[in-house]
Scaffold this active site. Structure first.
Site, PDB file in Angstrom:
ATOM      1  N   CYS A  25      -2.877  -2.016  -6.018  1.00 43.83           N
ATOM      2  CA  CYS A  25      -1.535  -1.908  -6.599  1.00 43.83           C
ATOM      3  C   CYS A  25      -0.470  -1.739  -5.503  1.00 43.83           C
ATOM      4  O   CYS A  25      -0.229  -2.676  -4.760  1.00 43.83           O
ATOM      5  CB  CYS A  25      -1.511  -0.818  -7.658  1.00 43.83           C
ATOM      6  N   HIS A  81      -6.110  -1.212 -10.703  1.00 45.72           N
ATOM      7  CA  HIS A  81      -6.667   0.060 -10.188  1.00 45.72           C
ATOM      8  C   HIS A  81      -8.171   0.132 -10.441  1.00 45.72           C
ATOM      9  O   HIS A  81      -8.593   0.757 -11.427  1.00 45.72           O
ATOM     10  CB  HIS A  81      -5.985   1.240 -10.888  1.00 45.72           C
ATOM     11  N   GLU A 114     -10.297   1.936  -9.155  1.00 42.57           N
ATOM     12  CA  GLU A 114     -10.788   3.333  -9.068  1.00 42.57           C
ATOM     13  C   GLU A 114     -10.683   4.041 -10.423  1.00 42.57           C
ATOM     14  O   GLU A 114     -11.269   5.107 -10.599  1.00 42.57           O
ATOM     15  CB  GLU A 114     -10.032   4.103  -7.964  1.00 42.57           C
TER      16      GLU A 114
HETATM   17  N1  GLN Z   1       5.165  -0.098  -9.190  1.00 48.82           N
HETATM   18  C1  GLN Z   1       4.587   0.374  -7.965  1.00 48.82           C
HETATM   19  C2  GLN Z   1       5.289  -0.195  -6.736  1.00 48.82           C
HETATM   20  O1  GLN Z   1       6.057  -1.062  -6.844  1.00 48.82           O
HETATM   21  C3  GLN Z   1       3.099   0.090  -7.902  1.00 48.82           C
HETATM   22  C4  GLN Z   1       2.399   0.769  -9.038  1.00 48.82           C
HETATM   23  C5  GLN Z   1       1.050   1.318  -8.730  1.00 48.82           C
HETATM   24  O2  GLN Z   1       0.600   1.417  -7.580  1.00 48.82           O
HETATM   25  N2  GLN Z   1       0.390   1.745  -9.770  1.00 48.82           N
HETATM   26  O3  GLN Z   1       5.050   0.249  -5.665  1.00 48.82           O
END
Ligand code: GLN
Length: 196
Positions: free
Chosen positions: A91, A176, A178
């Site tokens: 992410c 994610h 994890e």
């Molecule tokens: N929206 C976050 C970003 O732009 C990422 C979201 C996440 O890691 N769950 O950094």
């Protein structure tokens, strides 16, 4: 013994620790996890694997650039200089790999759009198809970014969208792993670090 460096900037770090421990038990591969808070921790622990968790990439960039930690952009340079290391960014961690903003080539060749699915309440679960695992994987997407295109290998998709990109031993996932019960991606990471 596989040395795993977990970047402690933000995000679901403890879920990654559980996933790594479960993956190591399943595979019968011993691991040692090092918490990386400063660039000096990275240098001294010299991990075989790096995990860059999710969180908020803007916050991670700010805290990582703190003069006392020097973690960002040092970590990007360290990954470039050590191409045999296995790296997983999830992410926000994937955003950093695709867009390191240090004036040097990205660690993953992909165009990334932050928060592309909308706000927190547009978070969702979906079935990811992964060529890396050669099967489906339950993906959890939390305020996820989108890969708009990729010049590297696409290793995970949902429908016709790219949700995972691979550059050698470096993978960037917009979801994610994890937080899923399936430890497939953590296993892949440990296995690729243990292979020559
Ligand atoms: N929206 C976050 C970003 O732009 C990422 C979201 C996440 O890691 N769950 O950094």
């Amino acid at each position: 013994m596989i040395r795993v460096g977990l970047v402690m900037l933000q995000g679901a770090r403890h879920a990654h620790i559980s996933s790594l421990n479960e993956a190591s038990e399943d595979l019968g591969l011993e691991i040692e996890i090092f918490e990386i808070r400063k660039l000096s921790h990275l240098i001294s622990s010299n991990p075989d694997v790096i995990v860059l968790p999710g969180g908020e990439s803007t916050t991670m960039r700010k805290t990582g650039q703190d003069k006392s930690s020097n973690l960002i952009p040092g970590i990007f340079e360290w990954i470039r200089e050590n191409p045999s290391k296995a790296v997983m960014g999830t992410c926000a961690g994937a955003i950093l790999l695709a867009d390191p903003q240090d004036g040097k080539p990205p660690l993953i060749g992909a165009k990334v759009d932050r928060n592309a699915y909308g706000p927190q309440n547009e978070s969702f679960q979906g079935i990811v198809h992964s060529t890396l695992l050669d099967r489906e994987f339950p993906g959890i997407f939390i305020r996820a970014p989108k890969f708009l295109s990729s010049t590297d290998e696409v290793c995970a998709t949902i429908g016709d969208e790219i949700v995972g990109v691979r550059n050698g031993r470096v993978i960037a996932l917009t979801f994610h792993p994890e937080l899923s019960l399936d430890k497939g991606f953590h296993k892949w990471l440990l296995e690729s670090a243990s292979s020559e």
